[in-house]
Design a protein around this motif. Structure first.
Motif, PDB file in Angstrom:
ATOM      1  N   UNK A 125       0.812  -1.224   0.000  1.00 16.49           N
ATOM      2  CA  UNK A 125       0.000   0.000   0.000  1.00 16.49           C
ATOM      3  C   UNK A 125       0.840   1.267   0.000  1.00 16.49           C
ATOM      4  N   UNK A 126       2.161   1.129   0.072  1.00 15.45           N
ATOM      5  CA  UNK A 126       3.040   2.283   0.033  1.00 15.45           C
ATOM      6  C   UNK A 126       3.463   2.796   1.399  1.00 15.45           C
ATOM      7  N   UNK A 127       3.063   2.116   2.466  1.00 14.11           N
ATOM      8  CA  UNK A 127       3.496   2.523   3.809  1.00 14.11           C
ATOM      9  C   UNK A 127       4.931   2.087   4.048  1.00 14.11           C
ATOM     10  N   UNK A 128       5.666   2.898   4.792  1.00 16.95           N
ATOM     11  CA  UNK A 128       7.050   2.588   5.091  1.00 16.95           C
ATOM     12  C   UNK A 128       7.203   2.272   6.571  1.00 16.95           C
ATOM     13  N   UNK A 129       7.979   1.214   6.857  1.00 18.17           N
ATOM     14  CA  UNK A 129       8.155   0.740   8.216  1.00 18.17           C
ATOM     15  C   UNK A 129       9.632   0.536   8.515  1.00 18.17           C
ATOM     16  N   UNK A 130       9.981   0.635   9.801  1.00 20.40           N
ATOM     17  CA  UNK A 130      11.300   0.235  10.259  1.00 20.40           C
ATOM     18  C   UNK A 130      11.111  -0.815  11.352  1.00 20.40           C
ATOM     19  N   UNK A 131      12.128  -1.660  11.517  1.00 21.20           N
ATOM     20  CA  UNK A 131      12.074  -2.664  12.575  1.00 21.20           C
ATOM     21  C   UNK A 131      12.443  -2.007  13.895  1.00 21.20           C
ATOM     22  N   UNK A 132      11.717  -2.367  14.946  1.00 16.59           N
ATOM     23  CA  UNK A 132      11.995  -1.839  16.276  1.00 16.59           C
ATOM     24  C   UNK A 132      12.040  -2.978  17.279  1.00 16.59           C
ATOM     25  N   UNK A 133      12.751  -2.728  18.374  1.00 18.52           N
ATOM     26  CA  UNK A 133      12.800  -3.671  19.485  1.00 18.52           C
ATOM     27  C   UNK A 133      12.002  -3.064  20.628  1.00 18.52           C
ATOM     28  N   UNK A 134      11.023  -3.819  21.130  1.00 19.41           N
ATOM     29  CA  UNK A 134      10.183  -3.376  22.243  1.00 19.41           C
ATOM     30  C   UNK A 134      10.577  -4.181  23.471  1.00 19.41           C
ATOM     31  N   UNK A 135      10.972  -3.486  24.518  1.00 17.47           N
ATOM     32  CA  UNK A 135      11.319  -4.147  25.777  1.00 17.47           C
ATOM     33  C   UNK A 135      10.223  -3.811  26.782  1.00 17.47           C
ATOM     34  N   UNK A 136       9.428  -4.824  27.164  1.00 21.79           N
ATOM     35  CA  UNK A 136       8.330  -4.650  28.111  1.00 21.79           C
ATOM     36  C   UNK A 136       8.782  -5.060  29.502  1.00 21.79           C
ATOM     37  N   UNK A 137       8.476  -4.232  30.471  1.00 22.62           N
ATOM     38  CA  UNK A 137       8.776  -4.538  31.870  1.00 22.62           C
ATOM     39  C   UNK A 137       7.448  -4.549  32.617  1.00 22.62           C
ATOM     40  N   UNK A 138       7.120  -5.722  33.168  1.00 19.18           N
ATOM     41  CA  UNK A 138       5.883  -5.910  33.921  1.00 19.18           C
ATOM     42  C   UNK A 138       6.274  -6.415  35.303  1.00 19.18           C
ATOM     43  N   UNK A 139       6.429  -5.476  36.235  1.00 20.39           N
ATOM     44  CA  UNK A 139       6.916  -5.850  37.558  1.00 20.39           C
ATOM     45  C   UNK A 139       8.383  -6.223  37.482  1.00 20.39           C
ATOM     46  N   UNK A 140       8.698  -7.481  37.755  1.00 20.27           N
ATOM     47  CA  UNK A 140      10.095  -7.926  37.662  1.00 20.27           C
ATOM     48  C   UNK A 140      10.363  -8.707  36.384  1.00 20.27           C
ATOM     49  N   UNK A 141       9.330  -8.958  35.594  1.00 13.68           N
ATOM     50  CA  UNK A 141       9.463  -9.730  34.359  1.00 13.68           C
ATOM     51  C   UNK A 141       9.761  -8.798  33.184  1.00 13.68           C
ATOM     52  N   UNK A 142      10.800  -9.129  32.400  1.00 17.29           N
ATOM     53  CA  UNK A 142      11.172  -8.351  31.221  1.00 17.29           C
ATOM     54  C   UNK A 142      11.071  -9.244  29.989  1.00 17.29           C
ATOM     55  N   UNK A 143      10.394  -8.721  28.951  1.00 19.58           N
ATOM     56  CA  UNK A 143      10.244  -9.465  27.698  1.00 19.58           C
ATOM     57  C   UNK A 143      10.636  -8.572  26.535  1.00 19.58           C
ATOM     58  N   UNK A 144      11.192  -9.198  25.471  1.00 22.34           N
ATOM     59  CA  UNK A 144      11.567  -8.456  24.274  1.00 22.34           C
ATOM     60  C   UNK A 144      10.735  -8.935  23.099  1.00 22.34           C
ATOM     61  N   UNK A 145      10.287  -7.971  22.286  1.00 24.74           N
ATOM     62  CA  UNK A 145       9.524  -8.263  21.075  1.00 24.74           C
ATOM     63  C   UNK A 145      10.129  -7.451  19.932  1.00 24.74           C
ATOM     64  N   UNK A 146      10.118  -8.041  18.761  1.00 25.95           N
ATOM     65  CA  UNK A 146      10.614  -7.356  17.567  1.00 25.95           C
ATOM     66  C   UNK A 146       9.427  -7.165  16.630  1.00 25.95           C
ATOM     67  N   UNK A 147       9.174  -5.917  16.263  1.00 27.21           N
ATOM     68  CA  UNK A 147       8.019  -5.621  15.411  1.00 27.21           C
ATOM     69  C   UNK A 147       8.336  -4.429  14.523  1.00 27.21           C
ATOM     70  N   UNK A 148       7.324  -3.878  13.872  1.00 28.22           N
ATOM     71  CA  UNK A 148       7.498  -2.774  12.927  1.00 28.22           C
ATOM     72  C   UNK A 148       6.854  -1.502  13.445  1.00 28.22           C
ATOM     73  N   UNK A 149       7.438  -0.370  13.061  1.00 28.86           N
ATOM     74  CA  UNK A 149       6.866   0.940  13.367  1.00 28.86           C
ATOM     75  C   UNK A 149       6.615   1.673  12.053  1.00 28.86           C
TER      76      UNK A 149
END
Length: 148
Positions: free
Chosen positions: A84-108
């Motif tokens: 559709x012509x949209x442009x994206x870059x890859x980003x790393x999302x680091x979620x912190x929920x209390x003491x638990x940390x998770x990483x996700x790789x997605x698009x912005x």
């Protein structure tokens, strides 16, 4: 005898009572976008987002994720285009929920600055203004992705 009529009630004396009268709506999430000024990632954004849930506070830290060549050297940040012509870059999302940390790789999306975390059904967007319960003015939204 009382009955409910869209959050409005009549009590036993037929006196009308509005349940939602003068109750302000407070924001329970926010996101701060900071533009990177120097270095290889200059011109892109770092995002700090927070979301209050009944289980506690969730924070997210979003950074552009660089691409590397076959030798492991930094190759820069690649812009991906959709049909559709949209442009994206890859980003790393680091979620912190209390003491638990998770990483996700997605698009912005570069134009709208929206980050969608499809694995969790969440999104981070700069749209949304309001006031927290403590009176602080905040912008942005970090919450359920209604388009996924």
């Amino acid at each position: 005898m009382s009955y409910n009529n869209n959050n409005n009630r009549y009590n036993n004396n037929n006196v009308y009572q509005n349940q939602n009268q003068n109750q302000p709506i407070y924001k329970k999430s926010g996101a701060v976008y900071t533009k990177i000024k120097e270095g290889e990632k200059a011109g892109y954004y770092v995002i700090n987002a927070w979301r209050k849930t009944k289980h506690g506070l969730i924070t997210a830290f979003v950074t552009p994720y660089p691409d590397y060549d076959a030798n492991g050297k930094f190759a820069g940040i690649t812009v991906h285009s959709s049909e559709r012509g949209n442009e994206y870059i890859r980003v790393k999302v680091q979620l912190v929920d209390g003491i638990k940390t998770e990483k996700y790789y997605c698009l912005m999306n570069i134009k709208t600055k929206v980050v969608s975390i499809n694995q969790l059904g969440l999104c981070i967007t700069p749209n949304g203004r309001g006031v927290t319960k403590s009176g602080k003015r905040v912008e942005g939204y970090f919450g359920k992705n209604f388009k996924s």
